[in-house]
Design an enzyme around this catalytic site. Structure first.
Site, PDB file in Angstrom:
ATOM      1  N   SER B  67     -26.934  32.639 -55.394  1.00  0.00           N
ATOM      2  CA  SER B  67     -27.697  31.707 -54.402  1.00  0.00           C
ATOM      3  C   SER B  67     -27.001  30.323 -54.626  1.00  0.00           C
ATOM      4  O   SER B  67     -27.187  29.806 -56.163  1.00  0.00           O
ATOM      5  CB  SER B  67     -29.060  31.715 -54.326  1.00  0.00           C
ATOM      6  OG  SER B  67     -29.782  31.230 -53.598  1.00  0.00           O
ATOM      7  N   GLU B  68     -26.834  29.497 -53.873  1.00  0.00           N
ATOM      8  CA  GLU B  68     -26.279  28.177 -54.205  1.00  0.00           C
ATOM      9  C   GLU B  68     -27.011  27.215 -54.954  1.00  0.00           C
ATOM     10  O   GLU B  68     -26.415  26.290 -55.501  1.00  0.00           O
ATOM     11  CB  GLU B  68     -25.762  27.538 -52.634  1.00  0.00           C
ATOM     12  CG  GLU B  68     -27.026  27.108 -51.953  1.00  0.00           C
ATOM     13  CD  GLU B  68     -26.611  26.737 -50.442  1.00  0.00           C
ATOM     14  OE1 GLU B  68     -25.738  26.979 -50.039  1.00  0.00           O
ATOM     15  OE2 GLU B  68     -27.462  26.159 -49.844  1.00  0.00           O
TER      16      GLU B  68
END
Lengths: 244, 230
Positions: B67-68
């Site tokens: 997840s960024e």
């Protein structure tokens, strides 16, 4: 040495001048410095440039965010990876000020935004990245080919102030973040001349943190304020409580 | 859902969707792409339909989701009351940790992306072109846009898969000869899942990898803006 621990959020932001460039940490709720944002709104400094991942969402009840400073007439420019909502049909509180031209905005891809601040904090003036090559964002800008691949020149983004929220800190300003609270906070602390931190747990004596567990060195931290218990202090709330 | 996301969300099925029992629903679209994930891959899922990829039964393959916001390895969204408010995914949802989950700062998260360590990114889009360009951050006439991490991911991941409805609500094709909207990255898309099937951009058109049940080649060709290749 002068203490880095301040008694109130108002005191910690009291000298922020008009025209300051301020990085606001946080990604969704974790790491967002709600209490510092509220204090800055009360202080009223104007002509600010605010840097953050977003300008804040449309959730009710509203939490302090960049858009709340925009609504208060304090912001000249926003630098963010979202200047519109993800769903084109959603309207952010920021949108009408941006569309009317009251506030300028610079749209920056999220990884480039983080790296521009990391570079500023690391003494690197500029760098090349493949991100945004061939897009509208790269129009008219310098590119150069490295190893056969076109790269876009990006400049460091230094900040006057960073507002971040951490889990634990010691009196020297060493910080520990919990889970995804970390996000942009360490790079904003590095990029800023003055990093102001709201700390969730009691600020520990110097030396109380495991030196191997510190995420941000106190070198990058100038001011800290402990977040009081609610309702005096602002804390993230669960989704179902937010709706009430 | 937070605004802290990559790529658009298409909130409801377009009017051009095939009748019940024909075509794929959203989970089936996601399942078709998830089947392509290989053991050991590091996968980044955009918000909206791409998040459904994490519901697919992947058998004994080990897939790590990135997840960024600096979360590497995460599990399902937690039910109300069990959330950890310090833990969110790229869509702002309160997800769960896995035994080997770790968190890093944003610069390190995008170092993982920019250095080409993401095996595949799955994103939503408004349009995909025959040459592998795609557009997902700005609609026509909009001031500003929502890029998030989409441009970094699209430019730097090893593979870009797109998942979207085959036509707009007004019935216009989303698989087009060239993008009319501002692009997110050029020439990067290798696989597209729609409610009509699975398609690969060829440079001049789209090759049919698989047609969804009940969809004929002729019908899909009529709904596709670029040449459809068998």
């Amino acid at each position: 040495m002068r203490s880095k621990t301040f008694g109130s959020f108002a005191e910690a932001v009291a000298d922020i001048p008009d025209g300051a460039v301020i990085g606001i940490g946080g990604f969704a709720a974790p790491g967002t410095p709600y209490n510092l944002l509220k204090a800055l709104r009360e202080r009223g400094a104007k002509g600010l440039t605010c840097v953050g991942n977003t300008t804040g969402g449309a959730h009710q009840p509203r939490m302090p965010d960049i858009a709340s400073l925009v609504e208060n007439g304090q912001v000249r420019k926003v630098i963010a990876s979202f200047t519109a909502a993800t769903r084109p049909t959603d309207v952010l509180p920021f949108t009408k000020y941006y569309e009317s031209g009251e506030v300028e905005a610079e749209l920056v891809p999220q990884g480039t935004l983080a790296e521009r601040m990391r570079a500023a904090g690391a003494g690197i003036p500029a760098f090349y990245t493949p991100t945004a090559v061939g897009t509208e964002l790269a129009e008219g800008r310098e590119t150069r080919v490295f190893n056969g691949r076109e790269m876009l020149l990006e400049y460091a983004l230094p900040l006057d102030y960073a507002f971040v929220r951490a889990w634990r800190a010691d009196a020297s300003g060493n910080l520990v973040f919990r889970l995804t609270q970390r996000n942009f906070c360490p790079v904003m602390a590095m990029a800023a001349k003055v990093c102001i931190v709201e700390v969730e747990e009691d600020i520990l004596p110097a030396g109380a943190l495991d030196p191997d567990a510190v995420h941000t060195s106190g070198i990058f931290v100038q001011r800290m304020v402990k977040v009081p218990a609610a309702p005096e202090g602002i804390w993230a709330v669960r989704r179902e409580e937010r709706k009430k | 859902m937070s605004e802290n996301t990559s790529g658009p969300i298409h909130a409801s099925a377009p009017s051009g969707a095939p009748a019940t029992g024909r075509g794929w629903d959203r989970q089936q679209m996601a399942d078709r792409l998830s089947e392509k994930f290989q053991d050991g891959w590091l996968v980044n899922l955009g918000v909206g339909i791409p998040t459904l990829c994490s519901n697919t039964d992947i058998g004994d393959r080990e897939i790590t989701y990135h997840s960024e916001n600096g979360l590497i390895g995460y599990g399902p969204v937690l039910p109300a009351g069990q959330e950890d408010l310090h833990l969110v995914n790229a869509g702002g949802q309160n997800v769960s940790l896995k035994p080997d989950s770790v968190t890093v700062n944003h610069a390190d998260s995008f170092a993982i992306i920019r250095s080409g360590r993401i095996d595949v990114t799955v994103m939503g889009a408004y349009e995909v072109a025959a040459n592998g360009d795609f557009a997902n951050w700005k609609v026509a006439g909009q001031k500003g846009g929502g890029i998030g991490g989409a441009m970094d991911l699209a430019a730097c991941a090893k593979r870009v898969f797109i998942i979207l409805e085959h036509v707009t609500r007004k019935g216009a094709p989303r698989l087009v000869p060239s993008c009319a909207l501002p692009v997110t990255a050029r020439g990067v898309v290798t696989l597209v899942a729609t409610n009509y099937g699975l398609f690969a951009p060829t440079g001049t058109g789209f090759r049919v990898v698989e047609l969804a049940p009940g969809m004929s080649f002729e019908e899909v060709r009529a709904a596709t803006g670029a040449p459809l290749e068998g």
